[in-house]
Enzyme design. Structure first.
Site, mmCIF file in Angstrom:
data_model
loop_
_atom_site.group_PDB
_atom_site.id
_atom_site.type_symbol
_atom_site.label_atom_id
_atom_site.label_comp_id
_atom_site.label_asym_id
_atom_site.label_seq_id
_atom_site.Cartn_x
_atom_site.Cartn_y
_atom_site.Cartn_z
ATOM 1 N N GLY A 13 22.804 26.535 -19.967
ATOM 2 C CA GLY A 13 21.683 25.875 -19.319
ATOM 3 C C GLY A 13 21.248 24.572 -19.932
ATOM 4 O O GLY A 13 20.221 24.006 -19.527
ATOM 5 N N GLU B 137 26.712 29.970 -23.670
ATOM 6 C CA GLU B 137 27.581 29.738 -22.509
ATOM 7 C C GLU B 137 27.310 28.389 -21.832
ATOM 8 O O GLU B 137 26.845 28.349 -20.689
ATOM 9 C CB GLU B 137 27.356 30.854 -21.481
ATOM 10 C CG GLU B 137 27.771 32.213 -21.974
ATOM 11 C CD GLU B 137 27.368 33.347 -21.053
ATOM 12 O OE1 GLU B 137 27.963 34.412 -21.144
ATOM 13 O OE2 GLU B 137 26.433 33.160 -20.235
ATOM 14 N N PRO B 138 27.608 27.299 -22.504
ATOM 15 C CA PRO B 138 27.375 26.005 -21.842
ATOM 16 C C PRO B 138 28.448 25.715 -20.795
ATOM 17 O O PRO B 138 29.631 25.946 -21.034
ATOM 18 C CB PRO B 138 27.491 25.005 -22.996
ATOM 19 C CG PRO B 138 28.377 25.666 -24.000
ATOM 20 C CD PRO B 138 28.178 27.162 -23.844
ATOM 21 N N GLY B 139 28.034 25.266 -19.625
ATOM 22 C CA GLY B 139 28.974 24.847 -18.592
ATOM 23 C C GLY B 139 28.787 23.361 -18.329
ATOM 24 O O GLY B 139 29.611 22.523 -18.696
ATOM 25 N N ARG C 146 24.444 18.818 -4.582
ATOM 26 C CA ARG C 146 23.306 19.000 -5.486
ATOM 27 C C ARG C 146 22.043 18.224 -5.058
ATOM 28 O O ARG C 146 20.933 18.762 -5.159
ATOM 29 C CB ARG C 146 23.699 18.666 -6.928
ATOM 30 C CG ARG C 146 24.832 19.588 -7.445
ATOM 31 C CD ARG C 146 25.021 19.528 -8.952
ATOM 32 N NE ARG C 146 23.904 20.125 -9.647
ATOM 33 C CZ ARG C 146 22.908 19.484 -10.173
ATOM 34 N NH1 ARG C 146 22.897 18.168 -10.129
ATOM 35 N NH2 ARG C 146 21.924 20.107 -10.740
ATOM 36 N N CYS D 15 26.856 14.801 9.193
ATOM 37 C CA CYS D 15 25.877 14.731 10.273
ATOM 38 C C CYS D 15 24.555 15.360 9.876
ATOM 39 O O CYS D 15 24.128 16.363 10.480
ATOM 40 C CB CYS D 15 26.444 15.391 11.516
ATOM 41 S SG CYS D 15 27.613 14.312 12.297
ATOM 42 N N GLU D 16 23.943 14.838 8.818
ATOM 43 C CA GLU D 16 22.612 15.299 8.392
ATOM 44 C C GLU D 16 21.916 14.144 7.701
ATOM 45 O O GLU D 16 22.536 13.445 6.896
ATOM 46 C CB GLU D 16 22.737 16.436 7.356
ATOM 47 C CG GLU D 16 23.204 17.703 7.937
ATOM 48 C CD GLU D 16 22.688 18.938 7.200
ATOM 49 O OE1 GLU D 16 21.639 18.857 6.520
ATOM 50 O OE2 GLU D 16 23.359 19.955 7.316
ATOM 51 N N TYR E 95 29.438 21.543 -11.159
ATOM 52 C CA TYR E 95 28.801 22.003 -9.926
ATOM 53 C C TYR E 95 28.933 20.998 -8.783
ATOM 54 O O TYR E 95 28.093 20.952 -7.893
ATOM 55 C CB TYR E 95 27.335 22.360 -10.176
ATOM 56 C CG TYR E 95 27.179 23.379 -11.294
ATOM 57 C CD1 TYR E 95 27.638 24.678 -11.132
ATOM 58 C CD2 TYR E 95 26.613 23.027 -12.515
ATOM 59 C CE1 TYR E 95 27.530 25.605 -12.169
ATOM 60 C CE2 TYR E 95 26.501 23.955 -13.555
ATOM 61 C CZ TYR E 95 26.960 25.244 -13.362
ATOM 62 O OH TYR E 95 26.853 26.159 -14.387
HETATM 63 N N1 LLP Z 1 25.661 31.612 -18.225
HETATM 64 C C1 LLP Z 1 25.203 32.201 -17.116
HETATM 65 C C2 LLP Z 1 24.984 33.642 -17.105
HETATM 66 C C3 LLP Z 1 24.947 31.441 -15.979
HETATM 67 O O1 LLP Z 1 24.500 32.029 -14.891
HETATM 68 C C4 LLP Z 1 25.174 30.043 -16.007
HETATM 69 C C5 LLP Z 1 24.912 29.229 -14.837
HETATM 70 C C6 LLP Z 1 25.655 29.468 -17.192
HETATM 71 C C7 LLP Z 1 25.878 30.280 -18.282
HETATM 72 C C8 LLP Z 1 25.960 28.010 -17.320
HETATM 73 O O2 LLP Z 1 24.851 27.194 -17.120
HETATM 74 P P1 LLP Z 1 24.960 25.627 -17.437
HETATM 75 O O3 LLP Z 1 25.155 25.478 -18.913
HETATM 76 O O4 LLP Z 1 26.131 25.104 -16.699
HETATM 77 O O5 LLP Z 1 23.693 25.048 -16.928
HETATM 78 N N2 LLP Z 1 24.719 25.170 -9.191
HETATM 79 C C9 LLP Z 1 23.610 24.877 -10.087
HETATM 80 C C10 LLP Z 1 23.720 25.561 -11.392
HETATM 81 C C11 LLP Z 1 23.865 27.055 -11.271
HETATM 82 C C12 LLP Z 1 24.076 27.681 -12.592
HETATM 83 C C13 LLP Z 1 24.453 29.086 -12.461
HETATM 84 N N3 LLP Z 1 24.619 29.742 -13.703
HETATM 85 C C14 LLP Z 1 23.520 23.361 -10.277
HETATM 86 O O6 LLP Z 1 24.331 22.640 -9.715
HETATM 87 O O7 LLP Z 1 22.636 22.884 -10.970
#
Ligand code: LLP
Length: 464
Positions: free
Chosen positions: A275, A317-319, A361, A392-393, A422
């Protein structure tokens, strides 16, 4: 916040955009904090690892996701190094391809997947299964079975039904399933409601306050087929302030200590989720992995000392913070328009050849982005512009507010940074628009990771 009865997107005379948006001194210059490490401009042309976007557009077409491989790897490595002694699971939902999974493995990170599809990509990449964690609030029996068969390192359970299913499957397959318990700490994270996951009234996790989390642990401990590893908390995404993490960590650790004292089991692990926010525009000020690691370690160690329990092995868990800044989307401009605003003045609309199919997003979370003219220098005045897509939006907006040179024109290339997380993973075929390719550039070489979808791909699903 600008208010208007027709909504926040509806401007009026004298609209200068949001307060954080600065009139640029040099509209051609890149703001370095928004771009991947190896992105630069040379005579007005954006380059990545030495390759110009004009060349990339010619070879791969537009729209195109352009990924700086060294930047992606470096961010992954920085998290691993800053969190040495802890485990870093890259959240594959942000962006996953076979190549990306291999980079993650090579950089020594673990991988978080949350569906059978993501697991399939990881397995195709020969990602070591014991370094994979499986998430999901409604995993199917088939997904759970596959995870157990290949031997994933942890399954994060999210419902009582799942605990029952997993116990039965473990018995059937003659294995012990390694499980963590996803808990809800009751924290209101300061982020968009749709990506906030730790307040009580949402679908994820077992409530700590309501007692379900403790009951879930009891049931797991009572099942010989399940091996309880620890608690898991993820409070939400695109978060900058640490107070949410802090409150969540305290509540989760209190439960961890309660499990030790009441059930006599010291869980070896604790996951505090991902997050961590990134900079999409100049209004965002993200923390470095070192700062995050120091802060999180401090909170966990302090709380464990206060509770008189050993510090469990930490994982995160960084994404977004790994994938997001590595990539920009390259578009070609097709049309421009000056639209009169109520009471005078005008807004400059710039339409590109993609939109909400490659980046949903802004439409989904009101996300802000920035952009730059990527194929030439301009001496024209900067004008407040809105970059829109071809769907078309009217909500098909790519960049709500940005200063662009007044002379941007059809055929110009435009680059939008911060689209590595994302965007491709949420891409869709609205209006039957094929999804763009993803190209990775490293040391002057471009390599296609995901090819562009074709109309034939779309029609292949239509059985007539
Ligand atoms: N761990 C868990 C359990 C999660 O559900 C998520 C994200 C992450 C880690 C990774 O979060 P991050 O570090 O990437 O923020 N589609 C949305 C974000 C949805 C995130 C879902 N879970 C967006 O585009 O902002």
């Amino acid at each position: 916040m600008r208010a208007h009865e027709a909504g926040a997107l509806h401007g009026q005379a004298g609209d200068r955009g949001p307060a954080w948006l600065r009139h640029p001194e040099d509209v051609n210059a890149l703001v370095p904090s928004l771009w991947a490490e190896n992105v630069a401009k040379s005579d007005g042309v954006v380059t990545v690892a030495g390759v110009g976007v004009d060349e990339l557009a010619r070879e791969f077409g537009t729209p195109l996701y352009v990924l700086d491989e060294a930047d992606f790897r470096h961010r992954a490595r920085s998290f691993r190094e800053a969190f040495a002694g802890a485990d870093v699971y890259y959240a594959g939902k942000a962006f996953l391809s076979v190549a990306a999974a291999r980079w993650i493995a090579e950089e020594g990170l673990n991988l978080d997947v949350c569906t059978g599809g993501e697991l399939a990509v990881a397995l195709r990449a020969e990602f070591p299964p014991e370094r994979i964690g499986l998430h999901g609030n409604n995993k199917s029996v088939a997904e759970l079975r596959r995870a157990l068969e290949v031997g994933v390192g942890r399954i994060i359970v999210d419902s009582f039904e799942e605990i029952g299913r997993l116990g039965a499957l473990a018995g059937e397959l003659g294995v012990r399933a390694p499980v963590m318990v996803r808990v809800t700490a009751g924290v209101e994270a300061h982020t968009h409601e749709y990506i906030s996951t730790s307040h009580e009234d949402q679908k994820f996790g077992f409530s700590i306050a309501g007692g379900d989390a403790m009951e879930a642990v009891r049931r797991i401990l009572a099942d010989e087929g399940l091996n309880f590893l620890g608690l898991h908390s993820h409070i939400g995404s695109q978060i900058f302030v640490t107070d949410g993490f802090e409150v969540a960590a305290r509540r989760v650790l209190r439960l961890h200590a309660q499990i030790a004292s009441e059930l006599g089991v010291v869980a070896p692990e604790l996951d505090l989720g991902g997050g961590f926010g990134i900079a999409y525009t100049t209004q965002d000020d993200p923390s470095s992995p070192e700062t995050l690691a120091r802060g999180m370690r401090g909170i966990v160690e302090g709380e464990c000392a206060a509770l008189g329990v050993d510090v469990p092995r930490l994982s995160i868990e960084p994404g977004r913070a790994i994938a997001g800044p590595s990539t920009f989307t390259l578009y070609e401009i097709g049309t421009t328009k000056r639209v009169a605003l109520d009471g005078g003045g005008a807004r400059h609309y710039v339409a590109v050849d993609g939109g909400m199919s490659d980046n949903i997003r802004p439409a989904l979370y009101s996300a802000d982005y920035s952009c730059t003219l990527a194929s030439r220098e301009s001496t024209a005045e900067p004008v407040l512009s809105r970059v829109v897509g071809k769907h078309c939006e009217s909500g098909d907006i790519v960049v709500k507010d940005e200063y662009l040179p007044a002379d941007v024109a059809p055929g110009d290339l435009l680059a939008v940074p911060g689209t590595g997380a994302y965007c491709r993973s949420l891409a869709n075929n609205y209006n039957h628009v094929p999804r763009p390719a993803v190209v990775a550039v490293r040391d002057g070489e471009a390599r296609l990771l995901l090819r562009r979808e074709t109309e034939d791909d779309l029609l292949a699903l239509d059985l007539g």
